[in-house]
Design an enzyme around this catalytic site. Structure first.
Site, PDB file in Angstrom:
ATOM      1  N   CYS A   4      57.831  23.090  52.943  1.00  0.00           N
ATOM      2  CA  CYS A   4      56.835  24.134  52.646  1.00  0.00           C
ATOM      3  C   CYS A   4      56.474  24.141  51.161  1.00  0.00           C
ATOM      4  O   CYS A   4      57.240  24.623  50.330  1.00  0.00           O
ATOM      5  CB  CYS A   4      57.381  25.494  53.074  1.00  0.00           C
ATOM      6  SG  CYS A   4      56.283  26.860  52.676  1.00  0.00           S
ATOM      7  N   CYS A  23      56.063  27.616  49.609  1.00  0.00           N
ATOM      8  CA  CYS A  23      57.343  28.295  49.332  1.00  0.00           C
ATOM      9  C   CYS A  23      58.020  27.693  48.099  1.00  0.00           C
ATOM     10  O   CYS A  23      58.537  28.414  47.255  1.00  0.00           O
ATOM     11  CB  CYS A  23      58.315  28.150  50.497  1.00  0.00           C
ATOM     12  SG  CYS A  23      57.602  28.341  52.127  1.00  0.00           S
ATOM     13  N   ASP A  24      58.077  26.374  48.034  1.00  0.00           N
ATOM     14  CA  ASP A  24      58.964  25.706  47.077  1.00  0.00           C
ATOM     15  C   ASP A  24      58.248  24.959  45.941  1.00  0.00           C
ATOM     16  O   ASP A  24      58.895  24.517  45.000  1.00  0.00           O
ATOM     17  CB  ASP A  24      59.855  24.692  47.824  1.00  0.00           C
ATOM     18  CG  ASP A  24      60.730  25.364  48.865  1.00  0.00           C
ATOM     19  OD1 ASP A  24      61.078  26.537  48.665  1.00  0.00           O
ATOM     20  OD2 ASP A  24      61.070  24.725  49.870  1.00  0.00           O
TER      21      ASP A  24
END
Ligand code: NAP
Length: 305
Positions: free
Chosen positions: A131, A134-135
């Site tokens: 992701c 997200c990261d």
């Protein structure tokens, strides 16, 4: 008999539980195999509004779960293995145990596909990710690779190109599943390079995490090591919908179809979060759908029971 049974304990299911319980419904939540859902496999979450300094994914989900329980939802650590939505009440089974409900909210989520690399368990969150939203921020000004040739891979590569010094898109075929517009945008991006036809066969790491990916050229069979700090697997998601086969309408990829916000074709059965949304796949959008499903379940029971 519960008023509402919620299947799944990611942001959609737990938000639905908070709203349904506060709305006066007797609410039973089945946690399933992964209590807390996909966020329990991520590290720090910086895009959850209101948490100024960020929060670890497992902590956010533990808090959400405790909040739902404090308000009065019952969380059962079992998995729903069979359903029959053909009559009233709605019937569900956890193994041999039969459960009846006036309304059901399905929030079973989706599972990111991974490559099956030997290091996946140890390097997830330490170089490996599924992701970029997200990261990606943790790889600011670093060199990363994205694997895949669909719209997700193009989107992830373009997202990462805004943060990272260089993005290498690795795809196994000269043809892309992604839409032309996404492929063209990716090709035009000066920070993105493409390596085709390659697949990733292994990883290289040191004590701090991933340092490289071992690639194999699919025509020549030759392997080489690409030095990268991050490797994003964007090879699709699998909706966790198999238990609803023959009961609910799905699209060709197995995502549940909803209309009028979170209603399925079966009265009293609602779907929220990634199980019904392959486009956004964010904790906040899943939570938003969970709120809608909780409120729609309350209204449905008021009108039909
Ligand atoms: P996808 O279209 O199924 O593409 C998956 C990609 O991963 C394919 O290129 C596939 O390669 C590759 N792949 C699969 N398994 C692999 C493996 N083991 N090793 C290497 N490569 C592998 O999945 P997606 O990109 O997640 O898209 C899913 C759906 O969501 C699509 O309908 C897409 O249009 C939609 N979506 C839309 C948007 C948007 O509109 N903004 C954004 C994201 C997703 P092959 O092609 O060789 O099989």
């Amino acid at each position: 008999m519960s008023d509402v049974v919620i299947i799944g304990t990611g942001p959609a299911g737990l938000t639905a539980a908070i709203y349904a319980t506060r709305g006066g419904l007797k609410t039973t939540v089945f946690a399933g195999m992964q209590h807390g859902g996909q966020l329990t496999t991520t590290t720090e979450i910086e895009n959850w509004p209101g948490v100024r300094d960020g929060i670890m994914g497992p902590q956010l989900m533990a808090d959400m779960s405790a909040q739902a329980e404090r308000i009065g939802a019952e969380i059962v650590y079992e998995e729903i293995t069979k359903v029959d939505f053909s009559g009233k009440p709605l019937r569900l089974w956890a193994g041999d145990k039969e459960i009846h409900a006036k309304a059901v909210i399905i929030s079973t989520g989706a599972t990111a596909r991974t490559l099956g690399l030997p290091s996946e368990n140890t390097l997830m969150g330490r170089g490996l990710s599924t992701c970029a939203t997200c990261d990606g921020f943790f790889y600011k000004n670093k060199r990363v690779a994205v694997v895949g040739g669909g719209d997700s891979a193009m989107e992830e590569a373009n997202y990462l190109a805004k943060l990272c010094s260089e993005v290498i898109l690795i795809h196994r075929r000269p043809v892309f599943r992604a839409s032309n517009i996404m492929v063209e945008r990716t090709k035009k991006n000066p920070r993105i390079k493409m390596m085709i036809p390659y697949d990733v066969v292994d990883t290289v790491a040191d004590a701090s995490g991933l340092t490289g990916a071992v690639l194999r050229h699919l025509d020549t069979g030759k392997t080489e090591t690409l030095a990268v700090d991050g490797l994003f697997m964007a090879i699709g998601h699998r909706p966790n919908s198999s238990v609803f086969k023959d009961q609910l309408e799905m699209d060709e990829n197995g995502y549940l179809k909803v209309h009028n916000f979170t209603e399925t074709k079966v009265p009293g059965v609602f779907a929220a979060g990634d199980i019904a949304d392959h486009v956004f796949r964010q904790a906040i959008t899943a939570a938003g759908m969970g709120c809608q499903a909780g409120m729609q379940a309350i209204r449905y029971i008021e009108e039909h029971y």
